[in-house]
Enzyme design. Structure first.
Site, mmCIF file in Angstrom:
data_model
loop_
_atom_site.group_PDB
_atom_site.id
_atom_site.type_symbol
_atom_site.label_atom_id
_atom_site.label_comp_id
_atom_site.label_asym_id
_atom_site.label_seq_id
_atom_site.Cartn_x
_atom_site.Cartn_y
_atom_site.Cartn_z
ATOM 1 N N LYS A 88 0.852 -1.188 0.000
ATOM 2 C CA LYS A 88 0.000 0.000 0.000
ATOM 3 C C LYS A 88 0.892 1.243 0.000
ATOM 4 O O LYS A 88 1.771 1.379 0.875
ATOM 5 C CB LYS A 88 -0.851 -0.030 1.267
ATOM 6 C CG LYS A 88 -2.170 0.643 1.164
ATOM 7 C CD LYS A 88 -2.947 0.324 2.432
ATOM 8 C CE LYS A 88 -4.260 1.011 2.465
ATOM 9 N NZ LYS A 88 -4.824 0.973 3.815
HETATM 10 C C1 E4P Z 1 -8.121 1.469 3.899
HETATM 11 O O1 E4P Z 1 -7.357 0.995 3.134
HETATM 12 C C2 E4P Z 1 -7.861 2.649 4.742
HETATM 13 O O2 E4P Z 1 -6.703 2.492 5.449
HETATM 14 C C3 E4P Z 1 -9.004 2.886 5.677
HETATM 15 O O3 E4P Z 1 -10.205 2.519 5.052
HETATM 16 C C4 E4P Z 1 -9.050 4.272 6.253
HETATM 17 O O4 E4P Z 1 -10.256 4.444 6.952
HETATM 18 P P1 E4P Z 1 -10.514 5.681 7.936
HETATM 19 O O5 E4P Z 1 -10.669 6.913 7.104
HETATM 20 O O6 E4P Z 1 -11.782 5.330 8.655
HETATM 21 O O7 E4P Z 1 -9.332 5.766 8.840
#
Ligand code: E4P
Length: 222
Positions: free
Chosen positions: A83
Site C-alpha cells: 500500500k
Molecule cells: C483502507 O485501506 C484505509 O486504510 C481505511 O479505510 C481508512 O479508513 P478511515 O478513514 O476510517 O481511517
C-alpha cells in the site's frame, strides 16, 4: 463486489473469516498500532486467517526506500499487497514494484485524476476514501462513482477498492456504483448483520416453538 476487512485485529478477523464473507484485508499504520506484536508477525498471522490480498502500507517517503520497504513486506507472504500513499514518489515506486510482479494498492485517492494516474502507473488496486471526503463536507460517493465509471470506460484492469467506510449505507452504495471491493471496519460488519425485525422474528419463532413443545405437537395453536 468483494468484501475486505479493514483491520489488523486478529480476533475480529477470525470471527469475520468464519462467516465466509472475506476476500481480503487492508491495514494501515494506525490500524497496526492497535495490535500488539512485531509488524511482520502480525502480517503473517493475518495472511494465515484470510486467504486473499492483504494490504501492508509502507512508511518510507522516497521512491527508492518505498521500493525497498515494499520488497521486504512482499517477501513476508505471497498475498501481501503493498500500500502506497498517492503521490509522485509512489507512482514511480508503483511502476518499479509492478514490473517485479508485486501488487500495489494506491491509498488516499480522492479524485478520478489521482486514480487514473495510479492505474496508469500499474497499481493493481486504487483506494478512494469515502468517509474522510464526507468529513470535509464533500461527497466521497460522488468521487467513487466518477472513478468506477472512468475505469469501466477506459477498460483498466485496476480494481476499485472503496475505503474509509463508516456505515452500512457506504457499503450498499459502493456495491450499487460497481466498486470491485469494499474494505469494511469490523464495527460496520457487525452493524450490517443486524436488524431489530430479525431479532424480534427470532424471538417470536423461538417462543412459538417452545410453546408447541410444551403442549405437545398434535394440538394446533389458534
Ligand atoms: C483502507 O485501506 C484505509 O486504510 C481505511 O479505510 C481508512 O479508513 P478511515 O478513514 O476510517 O481511517
Amino acid at each position: 463486489m468483494k468484501l475486505y476487512a479493514d483491520t489488523a485485529d486478529l480476533n475480529d478477523l477470525e470471527t469475520l473469516a468464519a462467516w465466509g464473507v472475506l476476500s481480503g484485508v487492508t491495514t494501515n499504520p494506525t490500524l497496526l498500532n492497535k495490535v500488539e506484536g512485531e509488524e511482520e508477525d502480525i502480517y503473517r498471522k493475518v495472511c494465515g486467517l484470510v486467504d486473499g490480498p492483504v494490504s501492508a502500507e509502507v512508511v518510507a517517503e522516497a521512491r527508492g526506500e518505498m521500493v525497498s520497504e515494499g520488497r521486504r513486506l512482499a517477501a513476508i507472504h505471497p498475498n501481501i499487497v503493498i500500500k502506497l500513499p498517492m503521490g509522485a514518489e509512489s507512482l514511480a515506486a508503483t511502476n518499479t514494484l509492478a514490473s517485479e510482479g508485486i501488487r500495489v494498492n494506491m491509498t488516499l485517492c480522492f479524485t478520478a485524476p489521482q486514480a487514473i494516474l495510479s492505474a496508469s502507473a500499474g497499481a493493481a488496486f486504487v483506494s478512494p476514501f469515502l468517509g474522510r471526503f464526507d468529513d470535509i463536507g464533500q461527497s466521497g460517493l460522488t468521487a467513487l462513482k466518477e472513478i468506477v465509471e472512468a475505469f469501466a470506460m477506459a477498460d483498466y484492469d485496476t480494481e476499485v477498492l472503496a475505503a474509509s467506510i463508516r456505515h452500512p449505507i457506504h457499503v450498499v452504495e459502493a456495491a450499487r456504483m460497481g466498486a470491485d471491493i469494499a474494505t469494511i471496519p469490523p464495527k460496520v460488519f457487525y452493524q450490517m448483520l443486524q436488524h431489530p425485525l430479525t431479532a424480534a422474528g427470532i424471538e417470536t419463532f423461538t417462543a412459538d416453538s417452545q410453546a408447541r413443545g410444551a403442549r405437545g405437537s398434535t394440538e394446533v395453536s389458534r
